[in-house]
Design a protein around this motif. Structure first.
Motif, short mmCIF file in Angstrom:
data_model
loop_
_atom_site.label_atom_id
_atom_site.label_comp_id
_atom_site.label_asym_id
_atom_site.label_seq_id
_atom_site.Cartn_x
_atom_site.Cartn_y
_atom_site.Cartn_z
N HIS A 1 -3.58 -3.16 -11.27
CA HIS A 1 -2.30 -3.53 -10.67
C HIS A 1 -2.36 -4.81 -9.83
N GLY A 2 -3.54 -5.26 -9.47
CA GLY A 2 -3.64 -6.47 -8.66
C GLY A 2 -3.16 -6.29 -7.24
N ASP A 3 -3.05 -5.08 -6.79
CA ASP A 3 -2.57 -4.78 -5.44
C ASP A 3 -3.25 -3.50 -4.97
N ASP A 4 -3.17 -3.25 -3.65
CA ASP A 4 -3.77 -2.04 -3.12
C ASP A 4 -2.90 -0.82 -3.41
N MET A 5 -3.52 0.35 -3.42
CA MET A 5 -2.80 1.59 -3.66
C MET A 5 -1.71 1.76 -2.59
N PRO A 6 -0.55 2.27 -2.95
CA PRO A 6 0.54 2.42 -1.98
C PRO A 6 0.14 3.21 -0.74
N GLU A 7 -0.66 4.26 -0.89
CA GLU A 7 -1.04 5.06 0.27
C GLU A 7 -1.97 4.29 1.21
N ILE A 8 -2.62 3.24 0.70
CA ILE A 8 -3.42 2.36 1.54
C ILE A 8 -2.52 1.29 2.14
N ARG A 9 -1.77 0.61 1.29
CA ARG A 9 -0.93 -0.51 1.71
C ARG A 9 0.13 -0.10 2.72
N ASP A 10 0.68 1.11 2.56
CA ASP A 10 1.81 1.55 3.38
C ASP A 10 1.41 2.58 4.44
N TRP A 11 0.13 2.74 4.69
CA TRP A 11 -0.32 3.76 5.64
C TRP A 11 0.23 3.51 7.04
N LEU B 1 -16.02 9.08 -1.70
CA LEU B 1 -16.59 8.31 -2.80
C LEU B 1 -15.61 8.21 -3.96
N ASP B 2 -14.93 9.33 -4.24
CA ASP B 2 -13.94 9.32 -5.32
C ASP B 2 -12.80 8.36 -5.01
N ARG B 3 -12.37 8.36 -3.74
CA ARG B 3 -11.27 7.48 -3.37
C ARG B 3 -11.65 6.00 -3.54
N LEU B 4 -12.91 5.68 -3.27
CA LEU B 4 -13.37 4.30 -3.46
C LEU B 4 -13.34 3.91 -4.94
N ILE B 5 -13.69 4.83 -5.81
CA ILE B 5 -13.63 4.55 -7.25
C ILE B 5 -12.18 4.38 -7.69
N GLU B 6 -11.30 5.26 -7.21
CA GLU B 6 -9.88 5.14 -7.53
C GLU B 6 -9.32 3.79 -7.08
N HIS B 7 -9.74 3.38 -5.89
CA HIS B 7 -9.29 2.08 -5.37
C HIS B 7 -9.68 0.94 -6.31
N LYS B 8 -10.92 0.92 -6.74
CA LYS B 8 -11.38 -0.17 -7.61
C LYS B 8 -10.60 -0.17 -8.93
N GLN B 9 -10.41 0.99 -9.49
CA GLN B 9 -9.68 1.08 -10.75
C GLN B 9 -8.23 0.61 -10.58
N TYR B 10 -7.63 0.97 -9.46
CA TYR B 10 -6.22 0.64 -9.24
C TYR B 10 -6.02 -0.87 -9.09
N ILE B 11 -6.87 -1.55 -8.28
CA ILE B 11 -6.64 -2.98 -8.04
C ILE B 11 -6.91 -3.80 -9.29
N VAL B 12 -7.83 -3.35 -10.13
CA VAL B 12 -8.09 -4.07 -11.38
C VAL B 12 -6.87 -3.99 -12.30
N THR C 1 -7.91 -8.10 -3.05
CA THR C 1 -6.83 -7.54 -2.24
C THR C 1 -7.29 -7.38 -0.79
N PRO C 2 -6.35 -7.24 0.16
CA PRO C 2 -6.75 -7.07 1.56
C PRO C 2 -7.67 -5.87 1.78
N PHE C 3 -7.33 -4.73 1.18
CA PHE C 3 -8.17 -3.55 1.39
C PHE C 3 -9.53 -3.70 0.71
N ASP C 4 -9.55 -4.37 -0.41
CA ASP C 4 -10.83 -4.53 -1.10
C ASP C 4 -11.79 -5.39 -0.28
N MET C 5 -11.24 -6.30 0.54
CA MET C 5 -12.11 -7.09 1.42
C MET C 5 -12.90 -6.19 2.36
#
Length: 676
Positions: A659-669, A646-657, A608-612
Motif C-alpha cells: 500500500h505504500g503507507d502505514d497500517m491505519p491502526e498505526i497511522r491513526d493511533w 513479531l507477527d505485527r511487525l511482519i504484517e507491517h512490512k507486508q502492508y507497506i510494500v 513510511t514514517p512507522f517503518d523508520m
C-alpha cells in the motif's frame, strides 16, 4: 615593552589571534572562513556602522568565505551599515601559493565585479608610497560608501549598489628579514609566522631578529622606560572611538530585551492527552511572528534559515515581514523585499555566520534548519561555543543573546527524502561543550515547544538547541502542564502511568516527539495485555537533566534521579538520537546497569514514517518486547504477546510494500485510557 612581549602568545598571557581576551574583537580568526560573514552580520540593522574586514588570500580559499561575497545581496543601504572588504594578497599560505594571488588582474577584477564589488587595487612594496596610496584609496572608497548610503536613505532603495572594496597586494613577510640561512624569506612562503627560529642555538638568527626589530625605530616610538611617547598616544581616538572600546564589539553593552508576546496565547487546546493533532512548528511560527512584530521598531530580531522557513512551517512570520532580497524582483516572487527580516540563503555557513555577527553586536535571532544538514556548521558551532565559554570568565565582556537553533524536518520524519536526510547527531556534538554554555531541548508537542522557545529567546549567553517535528502529531499537555513540565525539564506523566501508590515494575522513558509517541503506544499495548503491570512513564524535555548535578547545572541530583528511575528496575528509554548519548549522560547513575536505550542506529531509507522507527527497533512493538524480556515476571507469561508483536511487525512490512503507507491502526493511533 618586555611586559607586552611576555603577554603575547605566552603562558598566562593572551593568544596570538584576536581572541575574546582582546578588546574590540568579535572574531578570533583561528579557524579561517568566517571573517566576512561576521562583518556582514555585525552591520545588519546598524546603519552607522562600517566594518572593515581584512580577508587573507589563504582564508579566501575556504568555502564559507567564498560564499560570503554574496552577503552584499542582502545588505540594504537604507537600514544597514556597510562592509569594506580588504582582500590582502601576499601570495602564500603556510607552504603553498594562493589561488587568488596567482590570477591575472583582469581575471581577479572580473571575479570581484561579478560578486558585486568595485575593486580598488593598492599594490607595492615601498612602505612610504604604500601608506600614501592606501590613505588616498580609503578616502575614495569611504566617500563612495557615504554616497551610496546617502542616496538610498534620501530617495529610498532603488537597486543593489556596487559596493567598493580594496585589493591590497604586498609581499608576504613585508619589512621582515629578506634572507635567512641563504634562502629568500620576504615575498615567499618561508615568511609565514616564524621566519627566525632556534634563537638560543643560532646567534646569527638572534642578531637578525635584533636588526629586524630595530628597523622599526623603537626609540622614536617609546621613551627610555619603554612607554609610548605622549605625542603619539595623543593621536589615538578617544572614548568609544577606540577600537578596543567600540561597544559593537562588546554586544552585551548594546543588548536590549526582546519585547515578548505571551506564549500562552498560542496554546493548542488539549482536552485529553494524545487525542488531538497539531503541527508544533506551525504553532511556534505564530509566536515568532508576533515577536517579530513587537520588535519591528527596534530592528533587533531576525530569523535565519537555508531556504526552509516555509518548509519548516514557520511561514506565519511572512504575515508581518518578508525575506530580505536586494536583487531584482519578478512578479512571480512571493514574500521578498529589501525590507524583509527573514534571511534565507542556501548556505548554512552564511546563516550561522550572519547570526553570530548579529548576536555578537547586541541583537537577537533564531536559526531554523533541517536536522541532518545542521552538521554543515559543526565547526562554526564549536568556535562560537568556545567564544561563549571564554567570555563568561572575562568580567568586562557583557552577556549576549543566546544562539538559538530549531532543528526540524528531523530524522524520524524524513522518510520521504531518505537516508541522506536522516541524522540526529548534532546534539552529540553539542553536549561535548562546556555545561555552562549548552542546552538541548526535545519538546514532545506544540505547547512544550512554545514554552521552550519562550525560555530560549529570553536567555543569555547560551547555545540552545531545540529539536521538534513539523508534521501533524498528537498533543499531550495543556499549556499549564507544559509550562510545569518544561520548568522541571523531566518528569513522570502520571496520566500515562499505572504505578500510582506502588513501586513500578518497569520505567518507560522517552525524549523526543516520535519516541514519545511510540512509548505511549507501547504502554497502551502493555496496559491491555498485562493489566497488573505497574508502568512508570517519564518524559524528558531538557536532555541535560540526565547528567549528574555535578556535571551540568540542569542535572538531577543522584537522589532525584533514583526517585524517578528507581535503583533496580528495568528502564526502557526511547530516544530521538543515537542511543549511546543517553548512556554517556547517565553512566554514573545508580541504575545505569538496568538502562536499555532504543534510538537511531543508522538505519534509514525512503520508506513510511512507522517503518523508520521499525528499522531502528524504536517502534512500539519492539518496546513491548523489550519490556517482556526485562521484567522478570513477564518472562514466564509473556511468550504469547511476544509472538503477537513479531507477527505485527511482519504484517507491517507486508502492508507497506503493498500500500505504500502505514497500517491505519498505526497511522491513526490515539491514546485510549478512559481514566485520563
Amino acid at each position: 615593552m618586555k611586559r607586552l612581549f611576555r603577554q603575547f602568545s605566552f603562558p598566562g598571557g593572551i593568544p596570538s589571534h584576536a581572541a575574546p581576551e582582546t578588546p574590540g574583537s568579535i572574531h578570533e580568526g583561528g579557524e579561517l572562513g568566517y571573517s566576512l560573514v561576521h562583518a556582514y552580520g555585525a552591520v545588519f540593522d546598524n546603519p552607522d556602522l562600517l566594518a572593515c574586514c581584512v580577508v587573507g588570500d589563504g582564508e579566501a580559499e575556504t568555502g564559507p568565505l567564498a560564499a560570503s561575497w554574496h552577503s552584499n545581496k542582502f545588505l540594504n543601504p537604507v537600514r544597514d551599515g556597510a562592509v569594506l572588504p580588504i582582500l590582502h594578497l601576499n601570495g602564500y599560505k603556510i607552504a603553498n601559493p594562493t589561488v587568488l594571488a596567482r590570477l591575472s588582474e583582469d581575471e581577479l577584477t572580473n571575479l570581484l565585479v561579478g560578486y558585486g564589488h568595485k575593486p580598488y587595487f593598492v599594490e607595492g612594496d615601498e612602505p612610504e608610497v604604500m601608506h600614501q596610496l592606501m590613505y588616498a584609496t580609503l578616502d575614495t572608497v569611504l566617500a563612495e560608501i557615504q554616497t551610496i548610503q546617502g542616496e538610498a536613505r534620501e530617495n529610498g532603495f532603488k537597486q543593489r549598489p556596487q559596493w567598493p572594496m580594496i585589493v591590497l597586494r604586498t609581499p608576504k613577510g613585508w619589512t621582515g628579514p629578506k634572507i635567512v640561512d641563504g634562502k629568500q624569506v620576504e615575498g615567499t612562503f618561508r615568511a609565514h609566522q616564524v621566519p627566525l627560529s632556534e634563537l638560543a642555538e643560532k646567534p646569527d638568527h638572534l642578531r637578525a631578529l635584533e636588526e629586524w626589530m630595530k628597523s622599526y625605530h623603537p626609540y622614536e616610538l617609546f621613551d627610555e622606560k619603554g612607554r609610548l611617547r605622549p605625542e603619539l598616544a595623543e593621536l589615538a581616538p578617544k572614548g568609544k572611538r577606540r577600537m578596543g572600546a567600540n561597544p559593537h564589539a562588546n554586544g552585551g553593552l548594546l543588548l536590549k530585551e526582546l519585547k515578548m508576546a505571551d506564549h500562552r496565547q498560542y496554546a493548542v487546546s488539549v482536552p485529553k492527552p494524545g487525542t488531538v493533532e497539531a503541527e508544533a512548528t506551525r504553532v511556534m511560527g505564530r509566536f515568532l511572528r508576533d515577536v517579530m512584530k513587537l520588535n519591528a521598531d527596534e530592528h533587533n530580531f531576525r530569523l535565519m534559515g537555508p531556504d526552509e522557513t516555509s518548509s519548516n512551517r514557520l511561514d506565519a512570520v511572512f504575515e508581518v515581514t518578508d525575506r530580505v532580497w536586494i536583487e531584482r524582483l519578478l512578479p512571480t516572487d512571493e514574500h521578498e523585499s529589501p525590507e524583509g527580516r527573514v534571511m534565507e540563503v542556501l548556505s548554512e555557513h552564511l546563516c550561522q555566520g550572519w547570526l553570530e555577527g548579529y548576536l555578537l553586536t547586541g541583537r537577537h535571532g533564531f536559526f531554523s534548519c533541517y536536522e541532518a544538514f545542521i552538521h554543515i556548521v559543526d565547526s562554526m558551532f564549536n568556535q562560537h561555543a568556545k567564544w561563549l565559554k571564554v567570555t563568561r570568565d572575562i568580567p568586562w565582556r557583557r552577556p549576549i543573546a543566546s544562539l538559538n537553533y530549531l532543528l526540524t524536518s528531523h530524522v524520524w520524519r524524513q522518510d520521504h527524502n531518505g537516508f541522506s536526510h536522516q541524522d540526529p547527531g548534532f546534539i552529540d556534538l553539542v553536549v561535548n561543550k562546556k555545561a555552562e554554555v549548552v542546552r538541548v531541548y526535545l519538546p514532545p508537542d506544540a505547547n512544550t515547544l512554545l514554552s521552550v522557545t519562550d525560555h530560549c529567546l529570553r536567555s543569555r549567553h547560551y547555545i540552545n538547541v531545540i529539536v521538534a517535528g513539523k508534521q501533524p502529531a498528537l498533543q499531550y499537555l495543556d499549556m499549564e502542564a507544559a509550562i510545569k513540565h518544561c520548568s522541571e525539564g523531566i518528569g513522570i506523566w502520571d496520566w500515562a502511568s499505572t504505578d500510582q501508590g506502588a513501586e513500578p515494575d518497569v520505567v518507560m522513558a522517552c525524549a523526543g516527539d516520535v519516541p514519545t509517541l511510540e512509548t505511549l503506544a507501547a504502554v497502551d499495548i502493555l496496559r491491555q495485555r498485562f493489566p497488573e503491570l505497574k508502568i512508570r512513564v517519564i518524559n524528558t524535555v531538557d536532555l541535560m537533566t540526565l547528567q549528574p548535578q555535578s556535571e551540568h547545572p540542569h542535572g538531577l541530583s543522584d537522589k532525584e534521579f533514583d526517585t524517578l528511575f528507581t535503583t533496580d528496575k528495568p528502564i526502557i528509554f526511547a530516544f530521538h538520537g543515537y542511543p549511546w548519548l543517553i548512556h554517556r549522560l547517565t553512566y554514573r547513575r545508580t541504575n545505569h546497569k538496568n538502562l536499555h536505550v532504543r534510538g537511531y542506529k543508522e538505519e534509514g531509507t525512503t520508506t513510511t514514517p512507522f517503518d523508520m522507527v521499525v528499522l531502528n527497533d524504536l517502534d512500539r512493538f519492539h518496546l513491548v518486547m523489550d519490556v517482556i524480556e526485562r521484567v522478570p515476571k513477564l518472562k514466564a507469561i509473556g511468550a504469547h504477546v511476544l509472538q503477537e508483536m513479531l507477527d505485527r511487525l511482519i504484517e507491517h512490512k507486508q502492508y507497506i510494500v503493498e500500500h505504500g503507507d502505514d497500517m491505519p491502526e498505526i497511522r491513526d493511533w490515539k491514546w485510549s485510557r478512559v481514566d485520563v
